[in-house]
Design a protein around this motif. Structure first.
Motif, PDB file in Angstrom:
ATOM      1  N   ALA A 215     -67.973 -42.500 -15.259  1.00 45.06           N
ATOM      2  CA  ALA A 215     -66.719 -42.015 -15.184  1.00 45.06           C
ATOM      3  C   ALA A 215     -66.517 -40.782 -16.209  1.00 45.06           C
ATOM      4  CB  ALA A 215     -65.561 -43.028 -15.984  1.00 45.06           C
ATOM      5  N   ALA A 216     -67.664 -40.349 -16.685  1.00 44.18           N
ATOM      6  CA  ALA A 216     -67.889 -39.309 -17.596  1.00 44.18           C
ATOM      7  C   ALA A 216     -68.368 -37.971 -16.651  1.00 44.18           C
ATOM      8  CB  ALA A 216     -68.554 -39.356 -18.943  1.00 44.18           C
ATOM      9  N   ASN A 217     -68.733 -38.379 -15.492  1.00 41.68           N
ATOM     10  CA  ASN A 217     -69.611 -37.294 -14.601  1.00 41.68           C
ATOM     11  C   ASN A 217     -69.197 -37.340 -13.195  1.00 41.68           C
ATOM     12  OD1 ASN A 217     -71.430 -35.243 -14.317  1.00 41.68           O
ATOM     13  ND2 ASN A 217     -72.879 -36.562 -14.016  1.00 41.68           N
ATOM     14  N   PHE A 218     -67.885 -37.323 -12.933  1.00 41.60           N
ATOM     15  CA  PHE A 218     -67.370 -37.353 -11.487  1.00 41.60           C
ATOM     16  C   PHE A 218     -67.821 -36.127 -10.791  1.00 41.60           C
ATOM     17  CE2 PHE A 218     -63.754 -40.215 -12.804  1.00 41.60           C
ATOM     18  CZ  PHE A 218     -64.184 -41.209 -12.540  1.00 41.60           C
ATOM     19  N   SER A 219     -68.098 -36.398  -9.442  1.00 42.87           N
ATOM     20  CA  SER A 219     -68.533 -35.438  -8.508  1.00 42.87           C
ATOM     21  C   SER A 219     -67.248 -34.448  -8.263  1.00 42.87           C
ATOM     22  CB  SER A 219     -68.977 -36.040  -7.409  1.00 42.87           C
ATOM     23  OG  SER A 219     -69.235 -34.912  -6.274  1.00 42.87           O
ATOM     24  N   LEU A 228     -61.634 -42.471  -8.634  1.00 41.65           N
ATOM     25  CA  LEU A 228     -61.170 -43.944  -8.954  1.00 41.65           C
ATOM     26  C   LEU A 228     -60.730 -44.437  -7.841  1.00 41.65           C
ATOM     27  CD1 LEU A 228     -58.970 -42.304 -12.157  1.00 41.65           C
ATOM     28  CD2 LEU A 228     -61.127 -43.551 -12.255  1.00 41.65           C
ATOM     29  N   GLU A 229     -61.651 -44.989  -7.065  1.00 44.92           N
ATOM     30  CA  GLU A 229     -61.315 -45.523  -5.814  1.00 44.92           C
ATOM     31  C   GLU A 229     -60.732 -46.913  -5.625  1.00 44.92           C
ATOM     32  OE1 GLU A 229     -65.073 -47.293  -3.429  1.00 44.92           O
ATOM     33  OE2 GLU A 229     -65.373 -45.249  -4.218  1.00 44.92           O
ATOM     34  N   PHE A 230     -60.144 -47.323  -4.605  1.00 45.32           N
ATOM     35  CA  PHE A 230     -59.291 -48.513  -4.715  1.00 45.32           C
ATOM     36  C   PHE A 230     -60.492 -49.598  -4.832  1.00 45.32           C
ATOM     37  CE2 PHE A 230     -57.435 -52.160  -2.428  1.00 45.32           C
ATOM     38  CZ  PHE A 230     -56.204 -52.185  -2.913  1.00 45.32           C
ATOM     39  N   GLY A 231     -60.009 -50.785  -5.534  1.00 47.65           N
ATOM     40  CA  GLY A 231     -60.916 -51.713  -6.001  1.00 47.65           C
ATOM     41  C   GLY A 231     -61.742 -51.695  -7.075  1.00 47.65           C
ATOM     42  N   HIS A 232     -61.904 -50.520  -7.618  1.00 43.24           N
ATOM     43  CA  HIS A 232     -62.645 -50.231  -8.948  1.00 43.24           C
ATOM     44  C   HIS A 232     -61.369 -50.477  -9.878  1.00 43.24           C
ATOM     45  CE1 HIS A 232     -66.105 -47.407  -7.421  1.00 43.24           C
ATOM     46  NE2 HIS A 232     -66.112 -48.490  -6.836  1.00 43.24           N
ATOM     47  N   LEU A 233     -61.675 -51.426 -10.682  1.00 47.81           N
ATOM     48  CA  LEU A 233     -60.693 -52.028 -11.548  1.00 47.81           C
ATOM     49  C   LEU A 233     -60.938 -51.490 -13.094  1.00 47.81           C
ATOM     50  CD1 LEU A 233     -60.494 -56.060 -10.416  1.00 47.81           C
ATOM     51  CD2 LEU A 233     -59.494 -53.630  -9.381  1.00 47.81           C
ATOM     52  N   HIS A 234     -62.122 -51.241 -13.198  1.00 50.47           N
ATOM     53  CA  HIS A 234     -62.558 -50.699 -14.455  1.00 50.47           C
ATOM     54  C   HIS A 234     -63.617 -49.437 -14.304  1.00 50.47           C
ATOM     55  CE1 HIS A 234     -61.491 -54.603 -15.745  1.00 50.47           C
ATOM     56  NE2 HIS A 234     -61.048 -53.914 -17.033  1.00 50.47           N
ATOM     57  N   SER A 235     -63.626 -48.343 -15.158  1.00 53.46           N
ATOM     58  CA  SER A 235     -64.389 -47.283 -14.543  1.00 53.46           C
ATOM     59  C   SER A 235     -65.068 -46.953 -16.088  1.00 53.46           C
ATOM     60  CB  SER A 235     -63.689 -45.894 -14.432  1.00 53.46           C
ATOM     61  OG  SER A 235     -63.128 -46.085 -13.224  1.00 53.46           O
ATOM     62  N   PHE A 236     -66.273 -47.087 -16.071  1.00 50.86           N
ATOM     63  CA  PHE A 236     -67.113 -46.844 -17.168  1.00 50.86           C
ATOM     64  C   PHE A 236     -67.739 -45.683 -17.488  1.00 50.86           C
ATOM     65  CE2 PHE A 236     -67.034 -51.356 -16.059  1.00 50.86           C
ATOM     66  CZ  PHE A 236     -66.387 -51.933 -17.226  1.00 50.86           C
ATOM     67  N   THR A 237     -68.161 -45.286 -19.003  1.00 46.65           N
ATOM     68  CA  THR A 237     -68.816 -44.166 -19.485  1.00 46.65           C
ATOM     69  C   THR A 237     -70.030 -44.726 -20.027  1.00 46.65           C
ATOM     70  OG1 THR A 237     -68.081 -44.004 -21.655  1.00 46.65           O
ATOM     71  CG2 THR A 237     -66.840 -42.829 -19.801  1.00 46.65           C
ATOM     72  N   PRO A 238     -71.072 -43.975 -20.354  1.00 46.16           N
ATOM     73  CA  PRO A 238     -72.364 -44.691 -21.091  1.00 46.16           C
ATOM     74  C   PRO A 238     -71.950 -45.242 -22.351  1.00 46.16           C
ATOM     75  CG  PRO A 238     -72.842 -42.598 -20.010  1.00 46.16           C
ATOM     76  CD  PRO A 238     -71.462 -42.686 -19.988  1.00 46.16           C
ATOM     77  N   PHE A 239     -71.038 -44.672 -23.109  1.00 48.10           N
ATOM     78  CA  PHE A 239     -70.365 -45.206 -24.345  1.00 48.10           C
ATOM     79  C   PHE A 239     -69.747 -46.376 -24.147  1.00 48.10           C
ATOM     80  CE2 PHE A 239     -67.379 -45.055 -27.853  1.00 48.10           C
ATOM     81  CZ  PHE A 239     -68.293 -45.469 -28.856  1.00 48.10           C
ATOM     82  N   THR A 240     -68.588 -46.465 -23.135  1.00 50.51           N
ATOM     83  CA  THR A 240     -67.919 -47.752 -23.056  1.00 50.51           C
ATOM     84  C   THR A 240     -68.597 -48.984 -22.551  1.00 50.51           C
ATOM     85  OG1 THR A 240     -67.084 -46.976 -20.913  1.00 50.51           O
ATOM     86  CG2 THR A 240     -65.681 -46.472 -22.869  1.00 50.51           C
ATOM     87  N   THR A 241     -69.721 -48.528 -21.612  1.00 51.09           N
ATOM     88  CA  THR A 241     -70.958 -49.538 -21.155  1.00 51.09           C
ATOM     89  C   THR A 241     -71.488 -50.030 -22.481  1.00 51.09           C
ATOM     90  OG1 THR A 241     -71.216 -48.394 -19.145  1.00 51.09           O
ATOM     91  CG2 THR A 241     -72.657 -49.932 -19.628  1.00 51.09           C
ATOM     92  N   ALA A 242     -71.855 -49.345 -23.273  1.00 46.20           N
ATOM     93  CA  ALA A 242     -72.933 -49.775 -24.554  1.00 46.20           C
ATOM     94  C   ALA A 242     -72.030 -50.426 -25.301  1.00 46.20           C
ATOM     95  CB  ALA A 242     -73.341 -48.662 -25.256  1.00 46.20           C
ATOM     96  N   GLN A 243     -70.354 -50.280 -25.550  1.00 45.58           N
ATOM     97  CA  GLN A 243     -69.740 -51.042 -26.403  1.00 45.58           C
ATOM     98  C   GLN A 243     -69.159 -52.346 -26.062  1.00 45.58           C
ATOM     99  OE1 GLN A 243     -70.291 -49.146 -29.092  1.00 45.58           O
ATOM    100  NE2 GLN A 243     -68.090 -49.499 -29.836  1.00 45.58           N
ATOM    101  N   ILE A 244     -68.903 -52.384 -24.544  1.00 46.59           N
ATOM    102  CA  ILE A 244     -68.618 -53.905 -23.982  1.00 46.59           C
ATOM    103  C   ILE A 244     -69.890 -54.739 -23.922  1.00 46.59           C
ATOM    104  CG2 ILE A 244     -69.076 -53.274 -21.318  1.00 46.59           C
ATOM    105  CD1 ILE A 244     -66.503 -54.826 -20.963  1.00 46.59           C
ATOM    106  N   LEU A 245     -71.274 -54.337 -23.881  1.00 42.90           N
ATOM    107  CA  LEU A 245     -72.483 -54.941 -23.942  1.00 42.90           C
ATOM    108  C   LEU A 245     -72.636 -55.507 -25.241  1.00 42.90           C
ATOM    109  CD1 LEU A 245     -74.642 -53.021 -21.577  1.00 42.90           C
ATOM    110  CD2 LEU A 245     -73.776 -55.140 -21.279  1.00 42.90           C
ATOM    111  N   LEU A 246     -72.419 -54.652 -26.319  1.00 43.96           N
ATOM    112  CA  LEU A 246     -72.635 -54.983 -27.749  1.00 43.96           C
ATOM    113  C   LEU A 246     -71.725 -56.207 -28.120  1.00 43.96           C
ATOM    114  CD1 LEU A 246     -72.803 -51.467 -29.605  1.00 43.96           C
ATOM    115  CD2 LEU A 246     -74.673 -53.448 -29.469  1.00 43.96           C
ATOM    116  N   ARG A 247     -70.390 -56.288 -27.651  1.00 43.09           N
ATOM    117  CA  ARG A 247     -69.294 -57.329 -27.651  1.00 43.09           C
ATOM    118  C   ARG A 247     -70.282 -58.890 -27.294  1.00 43.09           C
ATOM    119  NH1 ARG A 247     -63.482 -56.988 -25.541  1.00 43.09           N
ATOM    120  NH2 ARG A 247     -63.634 -59.162 -26.497  1.00 43.09           N
ATOM    121  N   HIS A 248     -71.302 -58.714 -26.344  1.00 45.96           N
ATOM    122  CA  HIS A 248     -71.745 -59.800 -25.907  1.00 45.96           C
ATOM    123  C   HIS A 248     -73.323 -60.061 -26.444  1.00 45.96           C
ATOM    124  CE1 HIS A 248     -68.681 -60.733 -23.478  1.00 45.96           C
ATOM    125  NE2 HIS A 248     -68.511 -59.439 -22.963  1.00 45.96           N
TER     126      HIS A 248
END
Length: 317
Positions: A215-219, A228-248
């Motif tokens: 989501a930080a580097n769209f074409s 932000l196509e249909f069916g993509h309920l969440h769109s992640f950047t490198p940072f938000t990916t790292a943050q959600i993984l850290l939660r777990h």
């Protein structure tokens, strides 16, 4: 994550920080066919996660994935022998350079004794490529019955289960050294529940591989509602990916931007002694919430200029 049901949608808080402070960035979403649907994407003003709000209900999503999704994805309305033959014909061309590149990368984390699970494995081409390189045992889950059949029959992978991830359970006492989720996490209403479930299928210090649009580097070749196509309920950047993984209790140990604007990451338990990617590196690659909002505002103009330049080149040629 708190959700409030309204007819066939769910008003929801941010899955990353549980905030309800969000700004609208787009009110439509396009299917691959080009059809446009009314879908509101918002960005969390606190952490920068982008998500549908309201969000489709589980029943609405299941109806889409069991019907329109397959047709939208590969242009076929149902399971017929003719369509199966077409799938086999396309597979006979062999694996793509992209598949081989991913298999080369992931094989660095495997041995001949490893077990690999691909969630949403399609026709099993990546699993076959990994098996050829590392000699490990491979397993897959695929909701499309024809693709799952092709994986079993063409690639000779009997351990392919037809069904959704939510319905899958590994064999008793079996755990995996690597679990692959390509274009899966962004389609899930509750990514936290999915990560926690998948994490329980890993051996201690096992690895997760994710791939989804960055989501930080769209074409610039795509309008915002196609990014932000249909069916993509969440769109992640490198940072938000790292943050959600850290939660777990997980950390990113390798990541890269795919040439097709995909974000690819390999993650493992924070207890694994392997070095993690610096969080500042991931934050800088995604930008602040303000920077993300600016990118979303500029995407329509970037796409318009791209189309103008393409038309100009076509005219001059």
């Amino acid at each position: 994550m708190i959700m409030i049901m309204t007819h066939n949608t769910l008003h929801t808080r941010c899955a990353l920080c549980n905030s309800d402070d969000a700004s609208v960035i787009c009110r439509t979403a396009a299917l691959k066919s080009g059809e446009v649907r009314d879908v509101t994407n918002v960005i969390c003003n606190r952490c920068g996660l982008i998500y549908n709000n309201p969000m489709p209900s589980g029943a609405a999503l299941r109806e889409y994935y069991q019907g329109e999704f397959a047709q939208d994805k590969i242009g076929r309305p149902g399971a017929t022998e003719t369509q199966y033959d077409k799938i086999l014909a396309s597979m006979s061309e062999g694996s793509s350079s992209k598949t081989d590149r991913i298999a080369d990368w992931l094989s660095l984390f495997l041995t001949t004794r490893s077990r690999v699970l691909d969630v949403g494995c399609g026709t099993g081409t990546l699993l076959a490529s990994i098996r050829w390189r590392s000699g490990c045992d491979v397993y897959g889950v695929e909701p499309d019955e024809l693709m799952a059949r092709a994986a079993r029959e063409y690639h000779g992978i009997p351990s392919i289960t037809t069904g959704f991830m939510e319905e899958y359970s590994p064999p008793v006492d079996m755990r995996f050294d690597l679990i692959i989720l390509r274009h899966v996490l962004e389609h899930l209403r509750d990514p936290n529940a999915a990560i926690e479930k998948i994490k329980s299928w890993l051996v201690p210090n096992g690895y997760l591989y994710f791939a989804f649009p960055n989501a930080a580097n769209f074409s610039r070749s795509r309008p915002l509602n196609r990014c932000l196509e249909f069916g993509h309920l969440h769109s992640f950047t490198p940072f938000t990916t790292a943050q959600i993984l850290l939660r777990h209790g997980m950390k990113i140990v390798q990541w890269r931007d795919d040439p097709l604007f995909l974000l690819e990451t390999v993650a493992t338990s924070i207890d694994n002694p392997i070095e993690a990617v610096a969080i500042d590196e991931l934050r800088e690659s995604g930008g602040s919430v303000r920077e993300l909002k600016r990118k979303m505002r500029l995407q329509p103009a970037r796409h318009f200029l791209f189309r103008c330049r393409r038309k100009a080149r076509s005219f001059l040629s």
